[in-house]
Design a protein around this motif. Structure first.
Motif, PDB file in Angstrom:
ATOM      1  N   LEU A 505       0.836  -1.201   0.000  1.00 50.97           N
ATOM      2  CA  LEU A 505       0.000   0.000   0.000  1.00 50.97           C
ATOM      3  C   LEU A 505       0.871   1.251   0.000  1.00 50.97           C
ATOM      4  O   LEU A 505       0.617   2.220  -0.717  1.00 50.97           O
ATOM      5  N   ALA A 506       1.906   1.210   0.830  1.00 46.07           N
ATOM      6  CA  ALA A 506       2.784   2.372   0.940  1.00 46.07           C
ATOM      7  C   ALA A 506       3.448   2.666  -0.394  1.00 46.07           C
ATOM      8  O   ALA A 506       3.609   3.825  -0.775  1.00 46.07           O
ATOM      9  N   ALA A 507       3.822   1.616  -1.116  1.00 45.97           N
ATOM     10  CA  ALA A 507       4.495   1.835  -2.397  1.00 45.97           C
ATOM     11  C   ALA A 507       3.547   2.484  -3.392  1.00 45.97           C
ATOM     12  O   ALA A 507       3.951   3.345  -4.186  1.00 45.97           O
ATOM     13  N   ARG A 508       2.288   2.106  -3.315  1.00 44.27           N
ATOM     14  CA  ARG A 508       1.327   2.729  -4.220  1.00 44.27           C
ATOM     15  C   ARG A 508       1.218   4.217  -3.893  1.00 44.27           C
ATOM     16  O   ARG A 508       1.115   5.068  -4.774  1.00 44.27           O
ATOM     17  N   LEU A 509       1.248   4.518  -2.590  1.00 45.81           N
ATOM     18  CA  LEU A 509       1.185   5.915  -2.160  1.00 45.81           C
ATOM     19  C   LEU A 509       2.439   6.665  -2.603  1.00 45.81           C
ATOM     20  O   LEU A 509       2.383   7.827  -3.024  1.00 45.81           O
ATOM     21  N   PHE A 510       3.579   5.968  -2.494  1.00 43.94           N
ATOM     22  CA  PHE A 510       4.874   6.593  -2.782  1.00 43.94           C
ATOM     23  C   PHE A 510       4.945   7.014  -4.239  1.00 43.94           C
ATOM     24  O   PHE A 510       5.538   8.033  -4.578  1.00 43.94           O
ATOM     25  N   THR A 511       4.353   6.213  -5.116  1.00 41.00           N
ATOM     26  CA  THR A 511       4.447   6.505  -6.544  1.00 41.00           C
ATOM     27  C   THR A 511       3.297   7.366  -7.033  1.00 41.00           C
ATOM     28  O   THR A 511       3.134   7.559  -8.229  1.00 41.00           O
ATOM     29  N   ASP A 512       2.513   7.897  -6.098  1.00 43.51           N
ATOM     30  CA  ASP A 512       1.362   8.713  -6.477  1.00 43.51           C
ATOM     31  C   ASP A 512       1.732  10.178  -6.285  1.00 43.51           C
ATOM     32  O   ASP A 512       1.591  10.738  -5.203  1.00 43.51           O
ATOM     33  N   ARG A 513       2.226  10.805  -7.355  1.00 39.82           N
ATOM     34  CA  ARG A 513       2.743  12.148  -7.221  1.00 39.82           C
ATOM     35  C   ARG A 513       1.633  13.153  -6.917  1.00 39.82           C
ATOM     36  O   ARG A 513       1.772  14.021  -6.059  1.00 39.82           O
ATOM     37  N   ALA A 514       0.519  13.002  -7.614  1.00 40.77           N
ATOM     38  CA  ALA A 514      -0.584  13.945  -7.405  1.00 40.77           C
ATOM     39  C   ALA A 514      -1.075  13.885  -5.963  1.00 40.77           C
ATOM     40  O   ALA A 514      -1.374  14.910  -5.348  1.00 40.77           O
ATOM     41  N   GLY A 515      -1.131  12.676  -5.422  1.00 45.70           N
ATOM     42  CA  GLY A 515      -1.577  12.531  -4.044  1.00 45.70           C
ATOM     43  C   GLY A 515      -0.619  13.209  -3.077  1.00 45.70           C
ATOM     44  O   GLY A 515      -1.039  13.849  -2.111  1.00 45.70           O
ATOM     45  N   TYR A 516       0.661  13.110  -3.352  1.00 50.02           N
ATOM     46  CA  TYR A 516       1.664  13.745  -2.489  1.00 50.02           C
ATOM     47  C   TYR A 516       1.456  15.246  -2.463  1.00 50.02           C
ATOM     48  O   TYR A 516       1.461  15.889  -1.418  1.00 50.02           O
ATOM     49  N   VAL A 517       1.252  15.824  -3.654  1.00 50.57           N
ATOM     50  CA  VAL A 517       1.055  17.269  -3.734  1.00 50.57           C
ATOM     51  C   VAL A 517      -0.226  17.650  -2.998  1.00 50.57           C
ATOM     52  O   VAL A 517      -0.247  18.600  -2.205  1.00 50.57           O
ATOM     53  N   ALA A 518      -1.293  16.881  -3.233  1.00 55.61           N
ATOM     54  CA  ALA A 518      -2.571  17.217  -2.615  1.00 55.61           C
ATOM     55  C   ALA A 518      -2.490  17.099  -1.098  1.00 55.61           C
ATOM     56  O   ALA A 518      -3.100  17.903  -0.380  1.00 55.61           O
ATOM     57  N   ALA A 519      -1.725  16.135  -0.608  1.00 54.22           N
ATOM     58  CA  ALA A 519      -1.664  15.911   0.832  1.00 54.22           C
ATOM     59  C   ALA A 519      -1.085  17.111   1.564  1.00 54.22           C
ATOM     60  O   ALA A 519      -1.354  17.319   2.743  1.00 54.22           O
ATOM     61  N   LEU A 520      -0.261  17.919   0.871  1.00 58.85           N
ATOM     62  CA  LEU A 520       0.323  19.075   1.534  1.00 58.85           C
ATOM     63  C   LEU A 520      -0.755  20.082   1.927  1.00 58.85           C
ATOM     64  O   LEU A 520      -0.615  20.813   2.890  1.00 58.85           O
ATOM     65  N   TYR A 521      -1.798  20.157   1.138  1.00 55.87           N
ATOM     66  CA  TYR A 521      -2.776  21.222   1.341  1.00 55.87           C
ATOM     67  C   TYR A 521      -4.080  20.714   1.923  1.00 55.87           C
ATOM     68  O   TYR A 521      -4.994  21.484   2.167  1.00 55.87           O
ATOM     69  N   GLY A 522      -4.213  19.427   2.133  1.00 48.40           N
ATOM     70  CA  GLY A 522      -5.445  18.920   2.706  1.00 48.40           C
ATOM     71  C   GLY A 522      -5.487  17.427   2.559  1.00 48.40           C
ATOM     72  O   GLY A 522      -4.514  16.815   2.105  1.00 48.40           O
ATOM     73  N   PRO A 523      -6.590  16.818   2.930  1.00 47.74           N
ATOM     74  CA  PRO A 523      -6.670  15.362   2.791  1.00 47.74           C
ATOM     75  C   PRO A 523      -6.592  14.961   1.326  1.00 47.74           C
ATOM     76  O   PRO A 523      -7.262  15.553   0.473  1.00 47.74           O
ATOM     77  N   ALA A 524      -5.747  13.988   1.057  1.00 45.18           N
ATOM     78  CA  ALA A 524      -5.527  13.570  -0.331  1.00 45.18           C
ATOM     79  C   ALA A 524      -6.432  12.390  -0.643  1.00 45.18           C
ATOM     80  O   ALA A 524      -6.730  11.586   0.235  1.00 45.18           O
TER      81      ALA A 524
END
Lengths: 617, 114, 261, 108, 97, 102
Positions: A505-524
């Motif tokens: 699961l973590a690897a899927r999160l790690f390779t999700d660039r859009a999610g990383y960016v979104a997480a900075l500003y709110g729930p991704a």
């Protein structure tokens, strides 16, 4: 306490602990210092374990100093923890705890005037590594990169009575600092273009520019630091020099986790900064770094086989495995990242355990020379068992974590680069074969006594300064208990199904660039797509068994080969070694220990990387 | 002029590297490392310069003044400290190496090879 | 590799590096450009925090975590230098002979010592108003102390340099920085958040946490650099290497056999 | 005002480049330490004309004082350990004809 | 036109390069003389820049250099003069330069 | 242009001229002691003159006092360092007994 506060705590706790040790160290007895440092290391493990549990399958984001961005624009530093980053920090913390336990009775005489210094430095090292694993800001990553570097140089040269650690530390320091400055130059270029310093923010702004020479130069320069830290060929020359000579507890940390942090840095920076639109295309990253990874793996494995200096052998085995890790992250798939994460976790335990047992040998006999120690490890039965098990685990024997990671990686690589299977099996077999060869000779006295003969430039490993004063004492129990526990940990990584699932699961999160960016500003939003399978498969088990078998065969050939009277075998050996010498000897000559050479190679590596990248974008 | 300062930074890095490659003395190598590092200061501050800007503090100038980019200056400041401390650490290693090895000429440092 | 080969290899690589770097520079915004988004935001943020020196605001408030790492590097380097430059088992200390200094130098040193220390304090104290701050002032303080070495001699330096307590001061100041971060957490805010009263813009005490951290950094840098230089001077002046005692030239031990005894 | 400011930047850059080149090409660490101090001064001037007095101040303190001092102390230690005897009288009993001493650069 | 900045430009153009040139020389005493003059010139330049850009606080740089510069030169003079280990190493086969 | 301004400019030109002459002397004079002679006017005359010019320009006040102090510091530091450099040169030429202190 809110979850996000746990992120900076992972850095602040060891720092405060180091200060406490320096201030209180001179008044406390040895036992109290050991107890204190163990408690502090355990506290950081607890902090990170809590963070791992609370973060779950999301990301924890901490804007330090409360500088949350307004309308997407901020001025502060952000720390972002997902399970890959937190997991690596947790691995660091666990290994630190193991090392602290291992060195309880290791240095019989700490520096008399400053008794708390060694554990204090270890704690600062931990702060640096955790900070690097958890930060989400490029310049901040540089600062922590330098922090772990500076501590590592000092720790490597800790034994000032022996010239070799000092030389290794100096080489290590100069090459790594130079790489860090190159990275900073790259950060300057990126800042000039985007006006941002955060990973995600830079990535967002790069999308507004076209792909040009600046992007390529910045990409290569920024990655210089992590590439050198990860000892990717041809940036790897410093690693054997430093890892072979550092005090054993420090070796455990350097090989177990610091080098892997370099790989993590490459992957993290690529995914968050350069993988977006108008970035470095994934195909380019994949092809370039799979090639570099394969080169590194082969060089490391071949050089590992050639060594008789045990610690240098283990250091080159690290180079070989780092090549495999680089291939894993360069596959740019969640499966590759998950496999690498599993592999790194297993490898950390195994490699640290192997170094720990080597430390026992050094402690007993004042030597880490495979030839000189022939048969002298017989009375150290438990050590021999641990060393052999470590060797088998290094080969990827199921059900160790190394085997699982290797299996997942092989599966990930199979569809696109089938030839990588040969690299994976061959490198694991050769590095593990070298370890098993040494185990058979040292702990069992197997085969004929190895003959001294000139085989090119080499470091023998005899005549080491023993790291303790009193070789007649009994082996302190922690020195054998810690490697046993570490091997059990590596076994657990492969056996417990939860770890693999969570890392997938973590690897899927790690390779999700859009999610990383979104997480900075709110729930991704949760990443789409299935998470990769990370369980044991028949194919993975059989490949793991195959590499183990190969390792046993090459080790047996090396140990008993000379004793076999058959002429055919003898002739085959001769031809093999003659051709080997023609290839291997020049390779060994390249590892000259000369700083000027290493700097030249650094420049050459950068030039090649620039040309190769530019040709593909 | 528009790229001249950046080129100077690149030149400093390369000449520092050249010095390290040609070095015959570890202390000299460390000095060249310091030279190579100064390229980062030059690049960072050149990047942050703004036409007609003045330095970003407002104790003797009104708040409306045009100022240059303060962020790179903060980064360069950190960089200076990092460079100085790392240099000190490396020099300490060189001292001990000279004591134990009898030389700090890279050509004669042959303890690790192969 | 021979020296010539190494140089050729490097030069070949350097040509490629130079070409790419030059090409990259043409992609940069032109020198002295007007667009600096982060810088503009940082200035605005510094105004909100009522810190006149924006750089101090960035270093000790907006990007304080960087500075925490940087001070840890300094702390670690001092610690590392202490460890590396410790007296080895086979070394002994020899008190150096008292030196003779020209009277003019001595007078100059005596007069300048207080002036330098004063300048150092001034630079530290005005950190959040004008150029300067903990780091710069700290280095000046440390240098001022070493004027004593020039002015009188090593013994005088040892008298005015309480090394043991400076050592502790360095550690405590480094710890104070990390600990000050917890003020924010204690008040329910983020780590290293500037939660102290901000004061009036342009005053010496303005900026909340900034002057406090600034002072801690000043103490750390000042004492850290003194300790650092002290260990180097000890090596250069006091500690007799084993080879010196034996009367044996270490040159003999060097070379190929040096590593493989 | 603008033109002359740019001119100052260019001159300072040239000075920095020249002293950096000299420092990197110097053979001997002692020569190099002087040139590093020179580089420190040139960098400080450059930083000031680039409107970064904070950095210039650090560079002055570090580049012109601390780094060269550390290098000099290191060189002193390194060159001292070549067999002077332990009595602290250095540089007096040196026999200029001993080749190994010459090799250490101890010519008077 | 700003007289103070012009004066700075004149100093940087005509007074500092000779100092750098002399500092590259072989004899340590000459190098020291070059460094010494460079310190003085740079301190003056800082003061002129402070006036020229109308930022009085840049003057602190001049103050610091005036304080630190002589100290640095004295350390150099002491460590160089006291030890005379200053002639560059010449080794057999040293083809550099 | 006020008389004070003129006065400051005149002092400035004089100071700069002295500094330039010193730099010229540093290059032209060949012997080491000659180079030392080149240093003295720069520190004792050139720099203080410029400081004076700046002080005149700013007018009476704390800033002017600070500038004058800096001028005095440079002058004092310069003469001391010149002596020290001279001594080092003399030692190098074996003119002075070499019992230099640690």
């Amino acid at each position: 306490m809110p979850t996000q506060d746990l992120l900076p705590l992972a850095v602040a706790v060891p720092l405060l602990g180091a200060v406490l040790l320096v201030v209180a160290g001179r008044r406390l007895p040895r036992v109290a210092i050991d107890g204190l440092v163990t408690a502090l290391a355990a506290a950081d493990v607890a902090d990170l374990a809590l963070l791992w549990a609370r973060t779950g399958d999301g990301r924890s984001v901490a804007w330090l100093g409360g500088w949350r961005p307004v309308h997407g624009e901020g001025v502060g530093i952000v720390m972002v923890g997902d399970r890959i980053g937190i997991g690596l920090a947790l691995l660091t913390a666990v290994l630190i705890l193991a090392v602290v336990g291992y060195s309880w009775r290791y240095f019989e005489q700490p520096p008399t005037e400053h008794p708390g210094t060694f554990p204090a430095l270890i704690l600062v090292f931990e702060a640096g590594m955790c900070g690097f694993a958890l930060t989400g800001d490029l310049f901040n990553a540089f600062v922590f990169f330098e922090l772990m570097g500076a501590v590592a140089y000092a720790l490597t040269g800790f034994r000032i009575e022996d010239p070799r650690p000092l030389q290794g530390a100096l080489t290590f320091g100069i090459v790594n600092s130079l790489a860090a400055y190159a990275s900073l130059l790259g950060i300057g270029l990126l800042y000039a273009r985007t006006g941002e310093l955060g990973f995600a923010q830079i990535g967002q702004h790069l999308a507004h520019h076209r792909v040009d020479a600046l992007l390529v130069a910045a990409f290569v320069l920024v990655l210089t630091g992590p590439l050198v830290k990860a000892a990717v060929a041809p940036f790897h020359f410093w690693l054997p020099d430093a890892h072979a000579v550092a005090p054993t507890p420090v070796c455990m940390l350097l090989s177990g986790v610091m080098v892997e942090l370099g790989i993590y840095g490459i992957a993290r920076i690529y995914w968050t900064v350069f993988s977006g639109p108008h970035g470095i295309p994934m195909a380019c990253f994949r092809d370039t770094f799979v090639a570099f990874g394969a080169l590194t793996a082969v060089v490391g494995a071949v050089m590992c086989w050639q060594q008789r200096h045990l610690k240098r052998m283990l250091a080159f085995s690290t180079v070989g495995h780092v090549g495999l890790f680089l291939i894993g992250v360069a596959l740019v798939t969640p499966e590759g990242v998950a496999g690498t994460a599993l592999y790194v976790a297993g490898h950390a335990g195994v490699k640290a355990a192997l170094f720990a047992v080597t430390g026992v040998l050094l402690d007993r006999h004042g030597s880490v020379d495979e030839y000189g120690l022939y048969g002298r490890g017989r009375e150290l039965r438990l050590g021999g068992v641990l060393f052999t098990v470590g060797g088998l685990a290094l080969a990827g024997l199921p059900p160790f974590g190394t085997g699982l990671g290797k299996a997942v990686l092989e599966h990930a690589a199979l569809s696109r680069f089938p030839w990588l299977l040969v690299v994976f099996v061959g490198v694991s077999a050769l590095t593990a074969g070298a370890v098993l060869r040494a185990a058979a000779r040292v702990f069992a006295g197997a085969g004929p006594r190895p003959r001294e003969r000139y085989a090119g430039p080499e470091t023998t490993g005899g005549g080491e300064e023993p790291e303790i004063r009193d070789p007649s004492r009994a082996v302190p129990p922690p020195m054998l208990a810690v490697p046993a526990v570490l091997l059990l940990g590596a076994l657990a990584v492969g056996v417990l199904p939860g770890i693999g699932r969570q890392l997938a699961l973590a690897a899927r999160l790690f390779t999700d660039r859009a999610g990383y960016v979104a997480a900075l500003y709110g729930p991704a939003p949760a990443p789409s797509g299935a998470s990769p399978a990370t369980g044991w498969t028949a194919e993975g088990v059989s490949l793991g068994l195959l590499s183990t078998l190969l390792a046993l065969v090459v080790a047996a050939l090396a140990v008993w080969g000379p004793a076999v009277p058959s002429g055919a075998v003898h002739r085959a050996r001769e031809t093999l070694s003659a051709t080997g010498r023609r290839v291997v000897l020049p390779l060994r000559r390249l590892h000259s220990g000369h700083i000027g050479d290493y700097v030249s190679w650094l420049a050459v590596g950068l030039a090649v990387l620039l040309v190769v990248t530019a040709a593909q974008v | 002029m528009s790229v001249f300062p950046y080129l100077v930074a690149g030149w400093i890095l390369l000449i520092g590297l050249y010095g390290m490659v040609r070095s015959r003395d570890a202390i000299h190598t460390i000095g060249c490392l310091a030279v190579a590092q100064s390229s980062t200061y030059v690049l960072l501050l050149a990047v942050g310069y703004r036409r007609g800007g003045t330095s970003p503090y407002f104790s003797d100038t009104p708040k409306s003044t045009t100022v240059v980019d303060p962020v790179v200056q903060a980064l360069a400041l950190t960089d200076v400290v990092v460079g100085a401390t790392v240099t000190a650490l490396l020099l300490a290693l060189a001292i001990q190496l000279r004591k134990r090895h009898g030389t700090i000429d890279p050509d004669s440092l042959t303890g690790l090879k192969g | 590799m021979s020296r010539r080969l190494r140089t050729c290899l490097f030069l070949a690589a350097a040509v490629v590096l130079a070409a790419f770097y030059a090409a990259a520079c043409t992609g940069l915004p032109h020198f002295a450009g007007l667009v600096h988004p982060y810088g503009t935001r940082a200035v605005a943020a510094a105004f909100r925090q009522r810190t006149a020196n924006v750089i101090s605001s960035i270093n000790f408030d907006q990007r304080a975590f960087d500075t925490l790492g940087e001070e840890s590097i300094l702390f670690a380097a001092v610690l590392g230098a202490i460890v590396l430059l410790r007296r080895a088992r086979d070394e002994r200390e020899a008190a150096p002979a008292p030196g003779r200094v020209m009277p003019s130098t001595r007078l100059f040193g005596t007069v300048m010592l207080p002036i330098t220390l004063l300048t150092g304090f001034y630079i530290v104290a005005h950190g959040q108003l004008s150029p300067g701050g903990g780091f710069q002032g700290g280095v000046i303080l440390a240098t001022g102390l070493h004027l004593a070495y020039i002015a009188a001699d090593y013994r005088a330096l040892e008298r005015i340099r309480p090394l043991a307590s400076l050592d502790v001061a360095d550690a405590l100041a480094a710890g104070a920085f990390a600990a000050l971060g917890f003020v924010g957490i204690a008040k329910g805010a983020a780590y290293l958040q500037n939660v102290l009263p901000l004061g009036t813009f342009g005053q010496l005490s303005s900026g909340g946490l900034v002057p406090v951290i600034n002072a801690a950094v000043g103490v750390e840098v000042g004492s850290g650099i003194v300790v650092l230089i002290a260990h180097f001077i000890d090596q250069a002046v006091e500690i007799e290497s084993p080879s010196t005692q034996d009367g044996q030239r270490p040159d003999d031990a060097s070379g190929a056999d040096g590593g493989n005894r | 005002m603008n033109g002359i400011a740019q001119y100052l930047v260019v001159v300072a850059l040239l000075l920095v480049a020249a002293s950096a080149t000299a420092a990197a090409l110097a053979r001997d660490p002692v020569t190099q330490s002087t040139l590093l101090a020179m580089l420190g001064i040139a960098l400080a001037v450059l930083f000031t004309v680039l409107q970064a007095p904070d950095v210039a101040l650090s560079q002055l303190a570090v580049g012109t004082a601390v780094t060269p001092l550390l290098i000099l102390l290191t060189v002193r230690k390194v060159r001292r350990g070549t067999g002077d005897g332990a009595d602290g009288k250095r540089g007096e009993s040196t026999d200029p004809d001993t080749p190994s001493r010459d090799a250490r650069g101890r010519r008077r | 036109m700003n007289a103070w900045l012009v004066a700075t430009a004149v100093l940087l153009t005509f007074a500092l390069p000779p100092c750098v040139w002399v500092a590259c020389r072989d004899s340590p005493q000459e190098r020291l003389a070059g460094l010494n003059l460079a310190t003085t010139v740079a301190a003056v330049a800082f003061l002129l820049i402070a006036q020229g850009f109308q930022r009085s606080s840049y003057g602190d740089l001049g103050l610091v250099l005036a304080v630190l510069g002589p100290a640095g030169t004295l350390v150099f003079a002491r460590l160089l003069g006291g030890s005379a280990y200053d002639v560059p190493a010449r080794r057999a086969g040293d083809e550099q330069r | 242009m006020t008389p004070r301004h003129v006065c400051a400019l005149a002092l400035l030109v004089a100071g700069i001229a002295v500094l330039l002459l010193s730099a010229l002397g540093l290059v032209v004079l060949s012997r080491p002691y000659g180079r030392l002679h080149a240093l003295t006017p720069a520190t004792t005359l050139g720099a203080p003159l410029v400081c004076l010019a700046l002080a005149v320009e700013t007018g009476a006040g704390r800033a002017a006092v600070k500038l004058l102090i800096i001028g005095v510091l440079i002058a004092a530091g310069g003469s001391v360092t010149t002596m020290a450099v001279g001594r080092a040169t003399a030692q190098a030429d074996d003119l002075v007994e070499r019992d230099s202190p640690e």
